[in-house]
Design a protein around this motif. Structure first.
Motif, PDB file in Angstrom:
ATOM      1  N   PRO A  70     105.562  66.295  81.099  1.00 51.21           N
ATOM      2  CA  PRO A  70     104.689  65.116  81.209  1.00 51.21           C
ATOM      3  C   PRO A  70     103.460  65.395  82.058  1.00 51.21           C
TER       4      PRO A  70
ATOM      5  N   ARG B 213     105.850  62.814  88.011  1.00 46.98           N
ATOM      6  CA  ARG B 213     105.850  62.854  86.552  1.00 46.98           C
ATOM      7  C   ARG B 213     105.499  61.473  85.998  1.00 46.98           C
TER       8      ARG B 213
ATOM      9  N   TYR C 123     105.661  59.707  82.264  1.00 46.02           N
ATOM     10  CA  TYR C 123     106.110  59.818  80.881  1.00 46.02           C
ATOM     11  C   TYR C 123     105.585  58.665  80.045  1.00 46.02           C
TER      12      TYR C 123
ATOM     13  N   ALA D 139     108.970  59.601  75.250  1.00 45.61           N
ATOM     14  CA  ALA D 139     109.977  60.406  75.947  1.00 45.61           C
ATOM     15  C   ALA D 139     111.347  59.725  75.881  1.00 45.61           C
TER      16      ALA D 139
END
Length: 75
Positions: free
Chosen positions: A32, A40, A42, A46
């Protein structure tokens, strides 16, 4: 759409945070984007990929086979 954290993605997909990181390390889940602080971020896709992996594992597919199936989807 607002980006999701690793915890949010894990909860929505019904897996653990370490599972998300494991699939990412093994190339089953795309790496990501990250914030400037390294968190991260996303997308909703995902969650769909993680749910697919979980269902495929439940049907007896190996991670190698699942990776192949995911590659077909991306082509």
């Amino acid at each position: 759409m607002t980006p999701l954290t690793v915890g949010q993605v894990a909860r929505r997909a019904g897996v653990g945070v370490e599972t998300v990181r494991f699939y990412e390390r093994h190339g089953l889940l795309a790496e990501p984007n990250r914030t400037a602080a390294g968190y991260r971020q996303y997308g909703a896709d995902a969650v769909a990929v993680l749910r697919f992996i979980r269902r495929a594992k439940g049907l007896g597919f190996t991670l190698k086979e699942i990776k192949g199936l995911l590659a077909l989807r991306l082509d």
